[in-house]
Each structure stands twice: as structure tokens, then as C-alpha cells.
Write an enzyme that holds these catalytic residues in place. Structure first.
Site, PDB file in Angstrom:
ATOM      1  N   LYS A 192      93.798  -1.143 -15.980  1.00 27.52           N
ATOM      2  CA  LYS A 192      94.192  -0.362 -14.851  1.00 27.52           C
ATOM      3  C   LYS A 192      93.576   0.987 -14.656  1.00 27.52           C
ATOM      4  CE  LYS A 192      96.451  -1.800 -11.519  1.00 27.52           C
ATOM      5  NZ  LYS A 192      95.587  -1.813 -10.182  1.00 27.52           N
ATOM      6  N   ASP A 249     102.061  -9.550 -21.027  1.00 28.72           N
ATOM      7  CA  ASP A 249     102.784 -10.535 -20.928  1.00 28.72           C
ATOM      8  C   ASP A 249     102.722 -11.726 -19.489  1.00 28.72           C
ATOM      9  OD1 ASP A 249     105.948 -11.366 -21.234  1.00 28.72           O
ATOM     10  OD2 ASP A 249     106.354 -10.084 -20.002  1.00 28.72           O
ATOM     11  N   ASP A 253     101.279 -15.763 -18.985  1.00 24.30           N
ATOM     12  CA  ASP A 253     102.249 -16.607 -18.527  1.00 24.30           C
ATOM     13  C   ASP A 253     101.646 -17.702 -17.077  1.00 24.30           C
ATOM     14  OD1 ASP A 253     104.494 -16.333 -19.795  1.00 24.30           O
ATOM     15  OD2 ASP A 253     105.352 -15.867 -18.530  1.00 24.30           O
TER      16      ASP A 253
END
Ligand code: NAD
Length: 368
Positions: A192, A249, A253
Site C-alpha cells: 500500500k 496472510d 487465504d
């Protein structure tokens, strides 16, 4: 060079059950493909706590350091939920990752054609999907200091710190570029940089490494929130994605679920190359110890078998054998064999853990 070695740590719950099936596959590769592999086994997690009062002993750590790769089943379970944090089964995993300095976590999202209808997305979006997310695993906001809950005036404040050094970014970037070189030579870096200085540095460093060392890899950058959208809109636009610990993370997923069940998802965590050229490495299925199905012969062994396929590819330089194993799994799924976690509306032939392992070995045999 000495015979490559593998330390198997089955762990708890369904870990030992799925590892039996991996053993069948390893035995087949040794007998039929001349695979040279020195395999040893030890206890870890709750199993080690029961015997030694600690989730991983010093001896096991020494063996893990000495092995070319570690293959871990799963750790934990309700029996250990109330233990002190310091001796919880999960501490074994954290210790292995930290002390082996496994900074690059590889999470493939691969959609086997036979399971394309199992995804929550449309078949045309996921069929044939084969992407790899590389997540930085040992730094970033989960480790940065200062951290804690502090008093500030008349209220409390919770603080975590996102922190990356240039060398931490460089090493995970190189791991991702190296992977891209072995695949479709496309790397997308996600951060970001629009709102975080650590993201600005991340982008600069990845670009510099790409320009200087990997001119043949097509490098792009994407803000991580846009990346999350693109992953569910059209995931096939990606080949390798590299990102930090926190975004990785979440994004890994999301990507994993594109392909269906937890029982299908392998992972690898790699460190720096050692003197013999092989990286420190631990392979493990993404799933946990699944206490709800433990001891019932229902667990899907494919995630753990695919983790071994990753070991063949990344630790033992046996990419062709890894592909052979993946083809065998594809064939078994195409034949309609399904463990309980894969039985959806499309149906299939229900099988247990051992039958699935046997069928994969039979498919390997048939593929010779
Ligand atoms: P889990 O992954 O163990 O199970 C979640 C659900 O998925 C369960 O319904 C389970 O039956 C199913 N499932 C998981 N793997 C499967 C497989 N191979 N085949 C068929 N079904 C499968 O997650 P959880 O229930 O949140 O955690 C259970 C225990 O595992 C906890 O103690 C947790 O701390 C631990 N855990 C360990 C690891 C690890 O060792 N890496 C990872 C996650 C959770």
C-alpha cells in the site's frame, strides 16, 4: 553430495493419519523412481508435550536444522487449549519458522480441473488456475516494535508497528523472482505505497532488484486492496505474487479458497540457501489438526501429499517428479474419488484417507 534428507514431524490430530499416506508415496518414489531420500521421524506439538513437557525438544530442533527439509503434519487440539502460551503446540511451529529463519512462505493456489465446480467462483474463472503467493513470514507488523497496549491519557491505545528493512525486502523479493523464473516469468508485487512508507520502500526495493538482477521477469506493482479485488475478479492474470506478512496472510487465504477445500492446500516456508545450495525449508499442509474428524479415517491426505510434491520441487530439485505426483492426484480426482471435504453437489465416489492414498499410488503406477 550426501543423500538428501527429510525430517517428518506428523504432529497431532489428523497429522499422523495423512502422513501415513505421504509415506506410501515416498516409498513408491524410492522403489520405482530411484528417489534417494533419507527419511527420519520425530514427535512435535501436543505429542511432544505429552512425552517431554515441551512442544519441541532441543534434539528435534537440532535434527530440523540438519535436515534438508522438514515435512510437518499439523499441531494442536482441544486437549492443549488451556496450556500456557509458552508450551502450546503451536509454539513448535513458531520456533521452527523463527530458528530456521524461514522468511518466504509459498502458498500455491492451483485449481484441479475436476474440482473447478467446487469453487465459489465460476468454472471459467478458476479452471486451470495456477498461481503462487509468496508471503514474507518473519518480519512486518506481526513482529515490529513498539507493540503492546499502553495507557495514554485516560484511555488505552493498542500499537503494532509495520517495519521492514531493505535487506528483508530484498531477500523475499529474490525468492519470488527466482520462482517466477521457473514459472511464467511474471511477478506482481503488492503493498500500500499510497498510504504506507513501508510500502513505498517495498516498491522501490522490489523494482531495483528486478531491474538489476531479473530483467527477464515482467514485474508489476499493485496496491494490496486492488490486488484482493483482482484475485477474485480474474485470478488467472497472475503468476507469482509477492507481498508482506500481513497482506500475504489475507491474500493467500483469499487465493486458497478460490480452489475449494482446506484439505487440498499445501505450503512451503523457505529460508536462505545453505552451504549445499538447498534452502532451509519446511513443508506443511495449510489445514490444522482437524479434531472433529481425527481418528475416523476421513481426512483428505492430498494437502500433505502436495506439500511433499513442493519438497520434491524446491528442496530436492525434482520438478519432473513433483509434476508426476500432481498428475497422479489430478487423475484420481478426475476418476471421481472424493474424501468427505470434497463431496459437494456434484457428487463423486466417497473414499477415506487410506483409500485416497492408495489410489494416488495406483495412479503413479499407472502413469509409469
Ligand atoms: P482445521 O484446519 O484443523 O479444521 C477446520 C475444518 O476443516 C474442520 O472442519 C476440519 O475437519 C476440516 N479439515 C481440515 N483439514 C482437513 C483435511 N485434510 N481433510 C478433511 N477435512 C479437513 O482448523 P481448526 O479447526 O480451526 O483448528 C483445529 C486445531 O488445529 C487447533 O488446535 C488449531 O490451533 C490447530 N491448527 C494448526 C495448524 C497447523 O498445525 N499448521 C493450522 C491451523 C490450526
Amino acid at each position: 553430495m550426501s543423500t538428501p534428507s527429510l525430517l517428518i514431524l506428523p504432529g497431532d490430530g489428523i497429522g499422523p493419519e495423512v502422513m501415513v499416506e505421504v509415506r506410501k508415496v515416498i516409498d513408491w518414489f524410492r522403489a520405482k523412481r530411484g528417489l534417494e531420500l533419507e527419511v527420519s521421524e520425530d514427535i512435535v506439538g501436543g505429542a511432544a508435550y505429552d512425552v517431554h513437557g515441551t512442544p519441541i525438544t532441543e534434539e528435534t530442533m537440532t535434527r530440523a536444522h540438519a535436515a534438508d527439509a522438514v515435512l510437518l503434519g499439523a499441531v494442536g487440539g482441544p486437549k492443549y487449549d488451556d496450556l500456557d502460551f509458552a508450551v502450546k503446540p503451536e509454539r513448535a511451529l513458531l520456533r521452527l519458522r523463527k530458528e530456521l529463519d524461514l522468511f518466504a512462505n509459498l502458498r500455491p493456489a492451483q485449481c484441479f480441473d475436476a474440482l473447478a465446480d467446487f469453487s465459489s467462483l465460476k468454472r471459467k474463472v478458476v479452471a486451470g488456475l495456477d498461481i503462487m503467493i509468496v508471503r514474507e513470514l518473519t518480519s512486518g507488523v506481526y513482529f515490529g516494535e513498539p507493540r503492546g497496549i499502553f495507557e495514554e491519557g485516560n484511555e488505552r491505545v493498542g500499537i503494532n508497528t509495520q517495519r521492514y528493512t531493505e535487506s528483508e525486502i530484498e531477500r523475499v523479493a529474490r525468492a519470488a523472482f527466482d520462482l517466477a523464473m521457473k514459472r511464467d516469468r511474471k511477478l506482481c508485487s503488492m503493498e500500500k505505497a499510497n498510504v504506507m512508507e513501508s510500502g513505498v520502500l517495498w516498491r522501490e526495493v522490489v523494482q531495483r532488484i528486478g531491474d538489476a538482477e531479473y530483467p527477464d521477469v515482467e514485474l508489476s506493482h499493485m496496491y494490496a486492496d486492488a490486488g484482493a479485488m483482482q484475485l477474485v475478479r480474474w485470478p488467472k492474470q497472475f503468476d507469482v505474487i509477492v507481498t508482506d506478512n500481513l497482506f500475504g496472510d489475507l491474500l493467500s487465504d483469499v487465493a486458497a479458497m478460490l480452489t475449494g477445500s482446506l484439505g487440498m492446500l499445501p505450503s512451503a516456508s523457505l529460508g536462505a540457501p545453505r552451504a549445499n545450495g538447498r534452502p532451509a525449508a519446511m513443508y506443511e499442509p495449510v489445514h490444522g489438526s482437524a479434531p472433529d474428524i481425527t481418528g475416523q479415517g476421513k481426512a483428505n491426505p492430498i494437502a500433505c501429499i502436495l506439500s511433499f510434491a513442493m519438497a520434491l520441487r524446491y528442496s530436492y530439485d525434482k520438478g519432473e517428479e513433483a509434476a508426476r505426483l500432481e498428475r497422479a492426484i489430478e487423475a484420481v480426482l478426475a476418476d471421481g474419488l472424493r474424501t468427505g471435504d470434497l463431496l459437494g453437489p456434484a457428487g463423486g465416489t466417497p473414499v477415506g484417507t487410506a483409500d485416497m492414498g492408495d489410489a494416488i499410488v495406483a495412479a503413479l503406477e499407472a502413469g509409469l
